[in-house]
Scaffold this motif. Sequence first.
Motif, short mmCIF file in Angstrom:
data_model
loop_
_atom_site.label_atom_id
_atom_site.label_comp_id
_atom_site.label_asym_id
_atom_site.label_seq_id
_atom_site.Cartn_x
_atom_site.Cartn_y
_atom_site.Cartn_z
N GLY A 171 0.80 -1.22 0.00
CA GLY A 171 0.00 0.00 0.00
C GLY A 171 0.83 1.27 0.00
N CYS A 172 0.14 2.38 -0.11
CA CYS A 172 0.81 3.68 -0.17
C CYS A 172 -0.11 4.76 0.39
N ASN A 173 0.47 5.67 1.16
CA ASN A 173 -0.33 6.76 1.74
C ASN A 173 -0.05 8.11 1.08
N ASN A 174 0.73 8.12 -0.01
CA ASN A 174 1.24 9.40 -0.49
C ASN A 174 0.33 10.16 -1.45
N PHE A 175 -0.46 9.46 -2.19
CA PHE A 175 -1.38 10.12 -3.13
C PHE A 175 -0.69 11.14 -4.03
N CYS A 176 0.35 10.71 -4.72
CA CYS A 176 0.89 11.54 -5.79
C CYS A 176 -0.27 11.69 -6.80
N THR A 177 -0.44 12.88 -7.37
CA THR A 177 -1.72 13.15 -8.06
C THR A 177 -1.87 12.39 -9.39
N TYR A 178 -0.77 11.84 -9.92
CA TYR A 178 -0.87 11.08 -11.18
C TYR A 178 -1.12 9.61 -10.93
N CYS A 179 -1.01 9.17 -9.69
CA CYS A 179 -0.81 7.74 -9.42
C CYS A 179 -2.07 7.04 -8.92
N ILE A 180 -2.32 5.89 -9.46
CA ILE A 180 -3.52 5.10 -9.12
C ILE A 180 -3.26 4.16 -7.93
N VAL A 181 -1.97 3.94 -7.63
CA VAL A 181 -1.61 2.91 -6.65
C VAL A 181 -2.34 3.04 -5.30
N PRO A 182 -2.40 4.23 -4.70
CA PRO A 182 -3.07 4.30 -3.39
C PRO A 182 -4.54 3.86 -3.45
N TYR A 183 -5.15 3.97 -4.64
CA TYR A 183 -6.56 3.58 -4.76
C TYR A 183 -6.72 2.07 -4.95
N GLY A 215 8.42 -2.50 -1.62
CA GLY A 215 7.27 -1.79 -1.05
C GLY A 215 7.05 -0.56 -1.89
N GLN A 216 5.84 -0.01 -1.86
CA GLN A 216 5.58 1.21 -2.64
C GLN A 216 6.37 2.38 -2.07
N ASN A 217 6.70 2.27 -0.80
CA ASN A 217 7.37 3.39 -0.15
C ASN A 217 8.19 2.82 1.01
N PRO A 289 12.15 3.81 -2.39
CA PRO A 289 12.03 4.79 -1.31
C PRO A 289 11.42 6.08 -1.87
N HIS A 290 10.92 6.92 -0.98
CA HIS A 290 10.40 8.24 -1.39
C HIS A 290 11.40 9.28 -0.89
N PRO A 291 11.82 10.22 -1.74
CA PRO A 291 12.82 11.21 -1.30
C PRO A 291 12.41 11.94 -0.02
N LEU A 316 12.63 10.67 -9.02
CA LEU A 316 12.58 12.13 -9.16
C LEU A 316 11.19 12.57 -9.63
N GLN A 317 10.69 11.92 -10.62
CA GLN A 317 9.39 12.19 -11.30
C GLN A 317 9.44 13.47 -12.13
N SER A 318 9.87 14.59 -11.54
CA SER A 318 10.06 15.81 -12.33
C SER A 318 11.14 16.64 -11.64
N ASN A 328 2.12 16.63 -5.95
CA ASN A 328 2.04 16.33 -4.52
C ASN A 328 3.22 15.48 -4.04
N ARG A 329 4.42 15.79 -4.55
CA ARG A 329 5.58 14.98 -4.19
C ARG A 329 6.21 15.43 -2.87
N LYS A 330 5.90 16.63 -2.42
CA LYS A 330 6.35 17.13 -1.11
C LYS A 330 7.86 17.40 -1.01
FE1 SF4 Z 1 2.66 6.09 -3.84
FE2 SF4 Z 1 4.72 5.85 -5.55
FE3 SF4 Z 1 2.24 6.21 -6.50
FE4 SF4 Z 1 3.47 8.24 -5.26
S1 SF4 Z 1 4.13 7.24 -7.19
S2 SF4 Z 1 1.34 7.55 -4.90
S3 SF4 Z 1 4.67 7.16 -3.72
S4 SF4 Z 1 2.98 4.42 -5.33
#
Ligand code: SF4
Length: 490
Positions: A171-183, A215-217, A289-291, A316-318, A328-330
């Motif tokens: 799972g993942c709690n980060n909710f990056c705005t492009y990402c479907i994984v947390p859902y 792990g996702q994070n 890992p998440h930066p 990095l993503q961007s 929403n990468r923080k």
């Molecule tokens: Fe979570 Fe990674 Fe998706 Fe961000 S990109 S919401 S950290 S799974």
Amino acid sequence: MEIKYIEKVAQMNSGKNLKYAIFTMGCQLNENDSERICGMLEEMNYKKAEKVGDANIVVFNTCCVRENAEDRLFGKLGEMKRLKEAKGTIIAIGGCMMQEKVMVEKINNSYPYVDVIFGTHTLHKLPEDIYRVLINSKRVEDIIDIDGEIIEGFPIKRNDNIKASVTIMNGCNNFCTYCIVPYVRGRERSRNPQDIIDEVQDLANKGYKEITLLGQNVNSYLVSKKINQENISYNVVISNKNNVGNCNNQNYESIKEKECERLTVNSFATLLRAINRIDGIERIRFISPHPKDFTDDVIDAIRDCDKVCKLIHLPLQSGSTEILNKMNRKYTKEQYLNLAKKIKEKIPEVAFSTDIIVGFPGETEEDFEDTIDVVNQVKFEQIFMFIYSIRIGTPAEKMENQVLETIKHERFDRLKKLYEELVAERNKEYVSTVQKILVEGKSKTNSNVLTGRTESNKVINFEGSDELIGKVIKLKIVSEHMWYLKGEKI
Ligand code: SF4
Ligand code: 5AD
């Protein structure tokens, strides 16, 4: 896990010489899930089919992180119709995509011959689902939205006998705005450290040399548990003497003190330190890992642990602070660069790999140049590049200024060109150096050639005898080719 259903299906299948095929369509977590699916199928008396046409059950383990996975799935599903009609093959679809209601509806409407649909939280119930199909010949839909518990004790059929992946959290709690994984994968749930250590120890006893923690994070391992139950920490026991049996908590007292080691694990950093103590394992990797969570204790653990590879995946993503904010990468561009710099100061031999998305909504030429700038500064060893694709239900789906496909592709090609230049430059630096490589097996294209990887994940091909497979050896790099280097024994 419902062992009783595994046994029931195994009995029904006994003596029938049944076969399975599996399509794994996603990331390493998805591959790890597939190894569990194969483990369950084999215990249910299915054997791996040489070709799909021979299979009595076909499982699709889907991914939904990017768009192209859908086209692949529906193409393959179309092909299954003939197989179903010819020999009544059971068709099962699971994985992340099945957590999306629109996808399940599409399968229900267009692919009526699918027998089982299961989600990410119900993987362990696959034997029961298959049992129900065998008994009733009716379609089974087994998907839940709530976060599944962590299930231990899955049978597992691993793809490799030198490298293995071990999931440490889901799972993942980060909710990056492009990402479907947390859902589709739900909130973060960490495995108990002793279960992870026992799994790694078991792999070491079976001769595995390289472990990738998944792990996702990963660097927020145990963090959500800490929020719920303050100051969580576990005393774990490591047994490094194969002959003393398992030093788990129950029988620890009866085992001589010196043969077991007790450590405290309360974070990702302490988990790395504990796994580093396990004899037999030569290399430890981890993704992703998440930066924003890359704390000093994690950097120190990587530095101190000789088995932890000094290649760090730092998505990095961007490179643009504005886009990072919209994602929403923080973290900002500067914070990312400072983190890379800090890590490099503490671990001078470190190299970085990364994930980059091009064409996120609103990305201007200037934003893209910020990405190029970070790539030039960090000089990544490996870049996984993605063209942004809309994921339904994510915040970015609704954002204005979606970038034109032509511009996305043009930027992607520019980034790819830069990456290839960086790789070529790095390759030259390897020539004439001595590298430690883990020998993974024979080359796929030439059986006289062995292949392995450096800590930094470079593929090295060399001539050598089979007994080197599974060993860490030193090689001199003699020549470079775009995606591999040639080595010679010294
Ligand atoms: Fe979570 Fe990674 Fe998706 Fe961000 S990109 S919401 S950290 S799974
Ligand atoms: N479009 C393109 N790439 C994406 N990723 C995640 N979501 C998307 C998307 N909607 C990429 C990110 C992530 C990697 C696993 O996939 O770079 O790190």
